[in-house]
Scaffold this active site. Structure first.
Site, PDB file in Angstrom:
ATOM      1  N   LYS A 223      11.657  -7.689  -1.284  1.00  0.00           N
ATOM      2  CA  LYS A 223      10.965  -7.785  -2.584  1.00  0.00           C
ATOM      3  C   LYS A 223      11.740  -8.624  -3.587  1.00  0.00           C
ATOM      4  O   LYS A 223      12.934  -8.862  -3.433  1.00  0.00           O
ATOM      5  CB  LYS A 223      10.694  -6.373  -3.125  1.00  0.00           C
ATOM      6  CG  LYS A 223       9.497  -5.739  -2.418  1.00  0.00           C
ATOM      7  CD  LYS A 223       9.055  -4.430  -3.020  1.00  0.00           C
ATOM      8  CE  LYS A 223       7.848  -3.903  -2.237  1.00  0.00           C
ATOM      9  NZ  LYS A 223       7.489  -2.531  -2.613  1.00  0.00           N
ATOM     10  N   ARG A 258      10.431   1.671   4.278  1.00  0.00           N
ATOM     11  CA  ARG A 258       9.354   0.802   4.753  1.00  0.00           C
ATOM     12  C   ARG A 258       9.880  -0.632   4.765  1.00  0.00           C
ATOM     13  O   ARG A 258      10.197  -1.179   3.708  1.00  0.00           O
ATOM     14  CB  ARG A 258       8.165   0.957   3.798  1.00  0.00           C
ATOM     15  CG  ARG A 258       6.952   0.125   4.131  1.00  0.00           C
ATOM     16  CD  ARG A 258       5.877   0.360   3.070  1.00  0.00           C
ATOM     17  NE  ARG A 258       4.711  -0.465   3.312  1.00  0.00           N
ATOM     18  CZ  ARG A 258       4.624  -1.743   2.952  1.00  0.00           C
ATOM     19  NH1 ARG A 258       5.608  -2.332   2.324  1.00  0.00           N
ATOM     20  NH2 ARG A 258       3.528  -2.416   3.225  1.00  0.00           N
TER      21      ARG A 258
HETATM   22  C1  7PJ Z   1       4.911  -0.593  -0.761  1.00  0.00           C
HETATM   23  C2  7PJ Z   1       3.824  -0.111  -0.037  1.00  0.00           C
HETATM   24  C3  7PJ Z   1       5.929   0.329  -1.191  1.00  0.00           C
HETATM   25  C4  7PJ Z   1       4.636   2.057  -0.111  1.00  0.00           C
HETATM   26  C5  7PJ Z   1       3.624  -2.247  -0.321  1.00  0.00           C
HETATM   27  C6  7PJ Z   1       5.294  -5.335  -0.152  1.00  0.00           C
HETATM   28  C7  7PJ Z   1       4.151  -4.938  -1.004  1.00  0.00           C
HETATM   29  N1  7PJ Z   1       3.676   1.203   0.289  1.00  0.00           N
HETATM   30  N2  7PJ Z   1       3.014  -1.163   0.217  1.00  0.00           N
HETATM   31  N3  7PJ Z   1       5.734   1.635  -0.832  1.00  0.00           N
HETATM   32  N4  7PJ Z   1       4.790  -1.928  -0.910  1.00  0.00           N
HETATM   33  N5  7PJ Z   1       4.537   3.358   0.185  1.00  0.00           N
HETATM   34  O1  7PJ Z   1       5.586  -4.762   0.902  1.00  0.00           O
HETATM   35  O2  7PJ Z   1       5.997  -6.302  -0.571  1.00  0.00           O
HETATM   36  O3  7PJ Z   1       6.919   0.007  -1.858  1.00  0.00           O
HETATM   37  S1  7PJ Z   1       2.946  -3.851  -0.241  1.00  0.00           S
END
Ligand code: 7PJ
Length: 279
Positions: A223, A258
């Site tokens: 990010k 994640r």
């Molecule tokens: C997240 C997500 C996060 C959870 C995305 C990206 C954006 N789900 N989905 N937490 N971010 N739970 O991965 O850059 O931070 S999409």
């Protein structure tokens, strides 16, 4: 907090931090040299991430990046459902569905998903009731604003307190609708309506979020907060920063990280688990 979470029949071991691999099914995610088989490419990617140590694979068909445009229900279903079905049939991995749409949640769970991951914390009309009926674990994430505009002017008096207060409200709504307490996970939502300082405060004070008593999910992988700390490093050069952030988060109490880079992160989390376990 229970150590084993039943995700539609597949067990998630929460006694140590675990890797959730990101499986993006948006069309721009899989293009290799002009040959374009998004579904097969997505399934191959799931296989690689499983072999590299992902215990959850998070399948998403809607970009929620800053500035992203919405996608129709049918388009999102067409992207994620066949992938969930195929990966569920092939691999003994837990599948989560990254969606804000109740209809995608129920179809995904029917197709084999064992977890719902909603960046809007079930705030869409009907989402709480649908998630309750699905009877699988749900990750509630904090976001200020909505993806199209959220990075324009994020503001908080105390970001950690406000994120906790929001999560508490969403937890209450879920419990009132009959979602079981042990099915809830929480996520501070790094990068979702937050400045660099807000993101760093959330990371530094992650133990306050863990103190809510729910497993904490954290998504920092690649990010822009990492790019900013690393002097505007472009997205494809954020691997070491991503591993460091995942390590810090796991050390401070995250149960699930994640990530895009599963293998390196799985190694890092093994070090965290080994150091935490010893007495
Ligand atoms: C997240 C997500 C996060 C959870 C995305 C990206 C954006 N789900 N989905 N937490 N971010 N739970 O991965 O850059 O931070 S999409």
């Amino acid at each position: 907090m229970s150590e084993r979470l039943d995700c539609a029949g597949r067990l998630l071991d929460l006694s140590k931090p675990q890797v959730m691999g990101i499986l993006n099914t948006t069309p721009d995610s899989f293009s290799d040299g002009g040959v374009f088989f998004p579904r097969d490419a997505a399934i191959a990617r799931a296989r690689d991430m499983f072999e590299a140590g992902a215990v959850i694979i998070d399948v998403g068909g809607e970009s929620t990046r800053p500035g992203a445009q919405p996608v129709s229900l049918q388009e999102e279903l067409d992207r994620v459902i066949p992938v969930i079905e195929a990966v569920h049939a092939e691999l003994p991995v837990i599948l989560s569905v990254d969606t804000r749409k109740p209809a995608v949640m129920s179809e995904a769970v029917r197709a084999g998903a064992g977890m719902i991951n909603d960046v809007s914390a079930l705030q869409q009309e009907g989402a709480v009731a649908v998630a309750a009926a699905c009877d699988v674990p749900v990750c509630l994430m904090h976001m200020q604003g909505e993806p199209r505009t959220m990075q324009k002017q994020p503001h908080y008096d105390d970001v950690v307190e406000e994120v906790i207060s929001f999560l508490n409200q969403r937890i209450d709504s879920c419990l009132k609708a009959g979602i079981r307490r042990e099915h809830l996970l929480v996520d501070p939502g790094f990068g979702f309506g937050k400045t660099l300082r807000h993101n760093l405060q959330l990371l530094n004070r992650l133990p306050e979020i863990a103190a809510l008593g729910f497993p904490v999910v954290v998504g920092i992988s690649r990010k822009s907060m990492l790019g900013k700390v690393l002097d505007e490093r472009p997205v494809q050069e954020r691997l070491y920063g991503s591993i460091a952030a995942a390590t810090v988060a796991a050390w401070l109490g995250a149960s699930i990280v994640r990530v895009h880079d599963v293998g390196p992160t799985a190694d890092a989390l093994k070090i965290v688990a080994a150091a935490k376990e010893v007495d």
